[in-house]
Enzyme design. Structure first.
Site, mmCIF file in Angstrom:
data_model
loop_
_atom_site.group_PDB
_atom_site.id
_atom_site.type_symbol
_atom_site.label_atom_id
_atom_site.label_comp_id
_atom_site.label_asym_id
_atom_site.label_seq_id
_atom_site.Cartn_x
_atom_site.Cartn_y
_atom_site.Cartn_z
ATOM 1 N N LYS A 15 0.853 -1.194 0.000
ATOM 2 C CA LYS A 15 0.000 0.000 0.000
ATOM 3 C C LYS A 15 0.886 1.240 0.000
ATOM 4 O O LYS A 15 1.752 1.381 0.862
ATOM 5 C CB LYS A 15 -0.910 0.013 1.227
ATOM 6 C CG LYS A 15 -1.734 1.301 1.374
ATOM 7 C CD LYS A 15 -2.438 1.358 2.720
ATOM 8 C CE LYS A 15 -1.476 1.426 3.881
ATOM 9 N NZ LYS A 15 -0.733 2.731 3.942
ATOM 10 N N VAL A 101 9.407 -5.063 6.641
ATOM 11 C CA VAL A 101 8.484 -4.826 7.753
ATOM 12 C C VAL A 101 8.709 -3.423 8.320
ATOM 13 O O VAL A 101 9.770 -2.827 8.145
ATOM 14 C CB VAL A 101 8.652 -5.895 8.854
ATOM 15 C CG1 VAL A 101 8.438 -7.292 8.280
ATOM 16 C CG2 VAL A 101 10.016 -5.792 9.513
ATOM 17 N N ASP A 142 -5.352 0.093 8.696
ATOM 18 C CA ASP A 142 -4.983 -0.046 7.292
ATOM 19 C C ASP A 142 -5.526 -1.317 6.648
ATOM 20 O O ASP A 142 -5.467 -1.463 5.428
ATOM 21 C CB ASP A 142 -3.456 -0.049 7.136
ATOM 22 C CG ASP A 142 -2.868 1.354 7.135
ATOM 23 O OD1 ASP A 142 -3.642 2.318 7.030
ATOM 24 O OD2 ASP A 142 -1.635 1.471 7.241
#
Length: 296
Positions: A15, A101, A142
């Site tokens: 994203k 990450v 999210d």
């Protein structure tokens, strides 16, 4: 409840926050956002096979950062869906981790959303993304936008979604200096007031027009992220120096930054010029790709 054949898989695309404005703050301390999220071809991959108690295996170039996690968000998503459906979770999941990450591109949220989609199919529940959305919101702000993995305007703390402008074909370079940034720390380090919501057109004819409009917006977390991680400024400078770069900005709370290009091919070529020690990717957005699973 029916089980399908082994080998089911779902991609979990990165994203990208093309802009991110902090527009206010709730009484509980959570910040209110206005952001345009889009999704890149860069993605993790989640696979499933039936049989046995619920288990998760990790592989891929970025899997090492998750090994020490006591409870992966994928497992939380699986348990939540099974609890809502009224049975014990089961089956084996494999997460091939290609996205870094704690990097501002929603990797964990995308993985959780992929788990909801994948297990909805694997367990024969037939809920589809619309009915999975309330569960997604319980897993993180999210996760709802990652359910459909299509461009959307995000509001609230990220969970309020509305249609995005029509997106043109465009190229995208992603770069991360391999320094994790914790989202809460970036929000705590943020200074200054609030920004207005962005005024966006109904769509853009090409990447250059999109970049011109987005240049009038910003990422209100970028300055705080640079104070915590000066390497973000180095990544932005390197992206802006790439021939053909139309716009460079940090995504989310960082440290991943992106650059827009006229085409996916131009972006792929440009990404090869970035330092090999960074995580880097070049290609296009998922717009125009087949839509993710959505049951009636």
């Amino acid at each position: 409840m029916t089980l399908s054949a082994p080998g089911l898989a779902e991609a979990a695309p990165a994203k990208i926050n093309l802009y991110l404005h902090v527009v206010g703050r709730r009484a509980d301390g959570y910040h209110l956002l206005d952001s345009l999220a889009a999704f890149a071809g860069a993605a993790d991959l989640l696979r499933y096979a039936p049989g046995g108690p619920l288990a998760l295996h990790l592989d891929g170039p970025e899997a090492g950062a998750l090994v020490a996690e006591p409870d992966n968000l994928v497992l939380r998503a699986a348990r939540l869906l099974a609890e809502e459906a009224g049975f014990a979770p089961h089956g084996t999941l494999w997460l091939t981790k290609a996205l870094p990450v704690a990097s501002g591109i929603g990797g964990g949220s995308a993985d959780a959303a992929a788990a909801l989609r994948l297990l909805d199919r694997a367990w024969g529940l037939g809920r589809g993304t619309r009915r999975l959305a309330p569960l997604a919101a319980r897993l993180g702000a999210d996760v709802p936008v990652c359910l459909d993995s299509q461009a959307a305007r995000m509001g609230g703390v990220g969970e309020l979604l509305r249609s995005a402008p029509a997106m043109p074909v465009a190229g995208l370079v992603l770069a991360n200096p391999r320094i994790p940034l914790a989202t809460p720390a970036v929000f705590r380090a943020r200074q200054g007031g609030f920004s207005p919501e962005a005024a966006l057109p109904a769509g853009w004819p090409d990447a250059a027009a999109m970049a011109q409009d987005l240049a009038r917006c910003g990422n209100d977390l970028e300055a705080a992220a640079i104070r915590l991680c000066p390497a973000v400024a180095e990544v932005l400078a390197a992206l802006r120096a790439l021939p053909g770069c139309l716009l460079a900005r940090m995504s989310g709370s960082g440290a991943t930054c992106f650059a827009l290009f006229a085409s996916p091919d131009a972006a792929a070529a440009a990404a090869a010029n970035l330092p090999a020690s960074w995580w880097r990717w070049g290609g296009g957005f998922t717009e125009g790709a087949p839509k993710p699973y959505s049951a009636p």
